[in-house]
Design an enzyme around this catalytic site. Structure first.
Site, mmCIF file in Angstrom:
data_model
loop_
_atom_site.group_PDB
_atom_site.id
_atom_site.type_symbol
_atom_site.label_atom_id
_atom_site.label_comp_id
_atom_site.label_asym_id
_atom_site.label_seq_id
_atom_site.Cartn_x
_atom_site.Cartn_y
_atom_site.Cartn_z
ATOM 1 N N GLY A 136 8.376 2.089 -1.956
ATOM 2 C CA GLY A 136 9.043 2.927 -2.943
ATOM 3 C C GLY A 136 10.547 2.796 -2.893
ATOM 4 N N PRO B 63 0.818 -1.213 0.000
ATOM 5 C CA PRO B 63 0.000 0.000 0.000
ATOM 6 C C PRO B 63 0.851 1.263 0.000
ATOM 7 C CG PRO B 63 0.088 -0.937 2.196
ATOM 8 C CD PRO B 63 0.754 -1.923 1.301
ATOM 9 N N MET B 64 0.351 2.298 -0.651
ATOM 10 C CA MET B 64 1.016 3.589 -0.632
ATOM 11 C C MET B 64 0.898 4.192 0.771
ATOM 12 S SD MET B 64 2.046 4.004 -3.801
ATOM 13 C CE MET B 64 2.341 5.755 -3.907
ATOM 14 N N GLY B 65 1.971 4.807 1.250
ATOM 15 C CA GLY B 65 1.931 5.424 2.569
ATOM 16 C C GLY B 65 1.761 4.439 3.695
ATOM 17 N N GLY B 66 2.235 3.218 3.482
ATOM 18 C CA GLY B 66 2.070 2.187 4.498
ATOM 19 C C GLY B 66 3.246 2.043 5.443
ATOM 20 N N GLY B 67 4.366 2.722 5.156
ATOM 21 C CA GLY B 67 5.536 2.616 6.014
ATOM 22 C C GLY B 67 6.311 1.332 5.841
ATOM 23 N N LEU B 68 6.075 0.635 4.726
ATOM 24 C CA LEU B 68 6.728 -0.654 4.486
ATOM 25 C C LEU B 68 7.946 -0.538 3.571
ATOM 26 C CD1 LEU B 68 3.412 -2.612 4.026
ATOM 27 C CD2 LEU B 68 5.078 -3.068 5.825
ATOM 28 N N ASP C 3 15.993 4.900 3.230
ATOM 29 C CA ASP C 3 15.760 3.457 3.325
ATOM 30 C C ASP C 3 16.351 2.680 2.146
ATOM 31 O OD1 ASP C 3 14.385 3.875 5.651
ATOM 32 O OD2 ASP C 3 12.402 3.771 4.743
ATOM 33 N N SER D 85 12.235 0.195 -1.730
ATOM 34 C CA SER D 85 12.569 -1.145 -2.200
ATOM 35 C C SER D 85 12.551 -1.199 -3.725
ATOM 36 C CB SER D 85 11.579 -2.156 -1.623
ATOM 37 O OG SER D 85 11.822 -3.449 -2.143
#
Length: 265
Positions: free
Chosen positions: A76, A68-73, A110, A78
């Site tokens: 982008g 999901p966009m803006g999911g903190g995962l 990141d 990666s």
């Protein structure tokens, strides 16, 4: 501490007959020229030209969004790291992992981790990485239904910056005890929970099943469980208002593993 999981976006690369970098699929909310994938490939293309005196062929990139966009995962970041690894191989650019990490850092803190490609203890802004053994487990992840913009969290007046620094020795002693439960905390979580109540609600619900926390700057919330069966049992109870899924921890980035195998042939 950063850990990889086995859920990710999928990218497809094709060399072009010209020198253009083109994202061939639409990514809602991400203009083409602002996409970290495109920006990262253009940086590597310029570095290639500096070293070789000519531009490499362009690349078409098709993106299948899963995270999901803006999911903190880190989706982008990666994707940008994957693009750098893939293009470095396709172009035979010859950059080392450390050189790719330095190239990607100005685009996002990141990105170096995903190029590092294994469980890591991070210091600095996230670029000073040391490989560590992380927990081998499954995660249940909830998507609260909101996108959390990172700038909103870091600019919040109530974001404290006085947390006691955690040393790698602290992490190592904790992981040696056989559990990550109770280790550290996410200083961004309380801010995100205040600004985005659905995040707070997701944390509260998932806390019934373990040490529920927000990932990164949010919005996704996760909980570590001991097995896939345990993950399935939690998922069976998730309220319909949440998108929820399970993921397995990874010790090494799949693409890094593939490229290492190719280099050994």
């Amino acid at each position: 501490m950063f850990q990889l999981i086995d859920r990710a976006d999928r990218l497809h690369f094709d060399l072009r007959d010209d020198e253009r970098i083109v994202r061939t699929t639409d990514v809602p909310g991400v203009p083409h020229d602002q996409d970290l994938i495109v920006r990262a490939l253009r940086l590597l293309q310029a570095e290639y030209a500096r070293r070789h005196g000519r531009l490499p062929p362009g690349i078409d990139v098709a993106v299948e969004k899963v995270l999901p966009m803006g999911g903190g995962l880190g989706g982008g970041s990666s994707d940008a790291a994957t693009a750098l690894m893939a293009a470095n191989h396709l172009w035979q650019a010859g950059l080392t992992r450390e050189e790719l990490m330095a190239l990607g850092l100005p685009l996002g803190a990141d990105i170096p981790f995903f190029l590092f490609g294994e469980t890591a203890f991070a210091e600095g802004v996230g670029e000073a990485l040391q490989a560590v053994d992380g927990p081998d487990c499954w995660y249940v992840v909830l998507e609260p239904g909101v996108a959390v913009p990172t700038p909103a969290i870091f600019s919040a007046a109530d974001l404290t910056r006085d947390a006691k620094p955690v040393r790698i020795a602290d992490f190592s002693s904790h992981i040696n005890s056989g559990s990550m439960v109770g280790f550290g905390k996410n200083d961004l979580q309380n801010v995100a929970m205040r600004l985005f109540p659905p995040v707070a609600e997701a944390v509260e619900w998932l806390s019934s099943y373990g040490d529920a926390r927000m990932t990164g700057s949010g919005a996704c919330v996760f909980c570590a469980v001991s097995s896939e069966d345990a993950a399935d049992q939690v998922l069976a109870q998730v309220p319909q208002k949440y998108a929820a899924w399970k993921a397995k921890s990874l010790k090494i980035h799949p693409l890094k593993k593939s490229l290492l195998q190719i280099s050994e042939l």
